[in-house]
Design a protein around this motif. Structure first.
Motif, PDB file in Angstrom:
ATOM      1  N   ALA A 101     -15.473   8.134 -18.476  1.00  0.00           N
ATOM      2  CA  ALA A 101     -14.199   7.971 -19.492  1.00  0.00           C
ATOM      3  C   ALA A 101     -13.603   8.313 -18.273  1.00  0.00           C
ATOM      4  O   ALA A 101     -11.877   8.036 -18.737  1.00  0.00           O
ATOM      5  CB  ALA A 101     -14.624   9.687 -20.266  1.00  0.00           C
ATOM      6  N   ASP A 150     -23.709  10.333 -24.212  1.00  0.00           N
ATOM      7  CA  ASP A 150     -22.593  11.559 -24.101  1.00  0.00           C
ATOM      8  C   ASP A 150     -22.247  11.645 -23.227  1.00  0.00           C
ATOM      9  O   ASP A 150     -21.111  11.823 -21.878  1.00  0.00           O
ATOM     10  CB  ASP A 150     -22.513  12.476 -25.217  1.00  0.00           C
ATOM     11  N   LYS A 151     -23.809  11.732 -22.459  1.00  0.00           N
ATOM     12  CA  LYS A 151     -24.146  11.732 -20.802  1.00  0.00           C
ATOM     13  C   LYS A 151     -23.057  10.155 -20.091  1.00  0.00           C
ATOM     14  O   LYS A 151     -22.173  10.771 -19.527  1.00  0.00           O
ATOM     15  CB  LYS A 151     -25.535  11.509 -20.624  1.00  0.00           C
ATOM     16  N   SER A 202     -16.431   5.813 -26.903  1.00  0.00           N
ATOM     17  CA  SER A 202     -18.054   6.899 -27.045  1.00  0.00           C
ATOM     18  C   SER A 202     -18.697   5.655 -28.203  1.00  0.00           C
ATOM     19  O   SER A 202     -20.129   5.207 -28.025  1.00  0.00           O
ATOM     20  CB  SER A 202     -18.160   7.976 -27.743  1.00  0.00           C
ATOM     21  N   TYR A 247     -20.400   8.269 -21.592  1.00  0.00           N
ATOM     22  CA  TYR A 247     -19.086   9.111 -21.641  1.00  0.00           C
ATOM     23  C   TYR A 247     -18.828  10.013 -20.661  1.00  0.00           C
ATOM     24  O   TYR A 247     -17.841   9.477 -19.857  1.00  0.00           O
ATOM     25  CB  TYR A 247     -18.974   9.866 -23.077  1.00  0.00           C
ATOM     26  N   GLN A 248     -19.100  10.727 -20.513  1.00  0.00           N
ATOM     27  CA  GLN A 248     -19.111  12.169 -19.291  1.00  0.00           C
ATOM     28  C   GLN A 248     -18.934  10.912 -17.989  1.00  0.00           C
ATOM     29  O   GLN A 248     -17.833  11.173 -17.240  1.00  0.00           O
ATOM     30  CB  GLN A 248     -19.691  13.242 -19.338  1.00  0.00           C
ATOM     31  N   LYS A 249     -19.892   9.766 -17.572  1.00  0.00           N
ATOM     32  CA  LYS A 249     -19.107   9.361 -17.081  1.00  0.00           C
ATOM     33  C   LYS A 249     -18.326   8.857 -16.188  1.00  0.00           C
ATOM     34  O   LYS A 249     -17.603   8.390 -15.374  1.00  0.00           O
ATOM     35  CB  LYS A 249     -20.770   8.711 -15.669  1.00  0.00           C
TER      36      LYS A 249
END
Length: 165
Positions: free
Chosen positions: A87, A80-81, A138, A83-85
């Protein structure tokens, strides 16, 4: 000598003999892996670069990456970390895929054979967007992260346990 395997593990030993005999194909495997990674599409290589940066931060003794059984929750949090960077670079592609998903009626339970069952994508499933469409980015990050972690675990074992009997 038919039926004798020179690489078989003798009774009472928990490791193969070929590293002791001076044969270790890890360099060949490292070369093959780097060659194949160069063939990844550009966007996937950019994701992999971010994954490698995050794995570099975890490459220390006692890291969960080197646990006998890595914690799935920590892997999902790291996914998730990352992915946030990454996305934002995929926002156009995600909207196109989501629109195609809805245009085909997949959001109404009309899925062609072989696609996710209607119950697969729910509010609590991290593999899905809130609109019910699969979150392919993801999933891709998770697969690449697990592959990178496996590769680093292999190198860690080779470095730290090759001569321990």
């Amino acid at each position: 000598m038919q039926g004798i395997d020179p690489f078989a593990i003798p009774a009472g030993m928990n490791h193969p003999l070929y590293p002791m005999a001076g044969y270790d194909n890890s360099r060949e495997l490292d070369h093959d892996m780097s060659m194949m990674k160069e063939m990844y599409p550009l966007l996937v290589r950019q994701i992999l670069l971010e994954i490698e940066n995050e794995c570099d931060k975890l490459e220390y003794a006692g890291s969960f990456m080197f646990d006998e059984i890595p914690d799935k929750t920590l892997i999902l949090m790291l996914t998730d970390k990352i992915y946030q960077k990454v996305a934002p670079a995929f926002s156009d592609e995600s909207s196109l895929i989501s629109a195609e998903f809805h245009d085909r009626g997949h959001d109404k339970g009309h899925r062609p054979p072989g696609h996710y069952p209607p119950s697969h994508c729910s509010d609590r499933n991290p593999d899905c967007h809130p609109d019910g469409s699969p979150n392919w980015l993801s999933g891709l990050i998770n697969v690449l992260l697990c592959g990178e972690m496996c590769d680093r675990r292999r190198r860690y074992r080779r470095r730290n346990h090759m001569f321990i009997f």
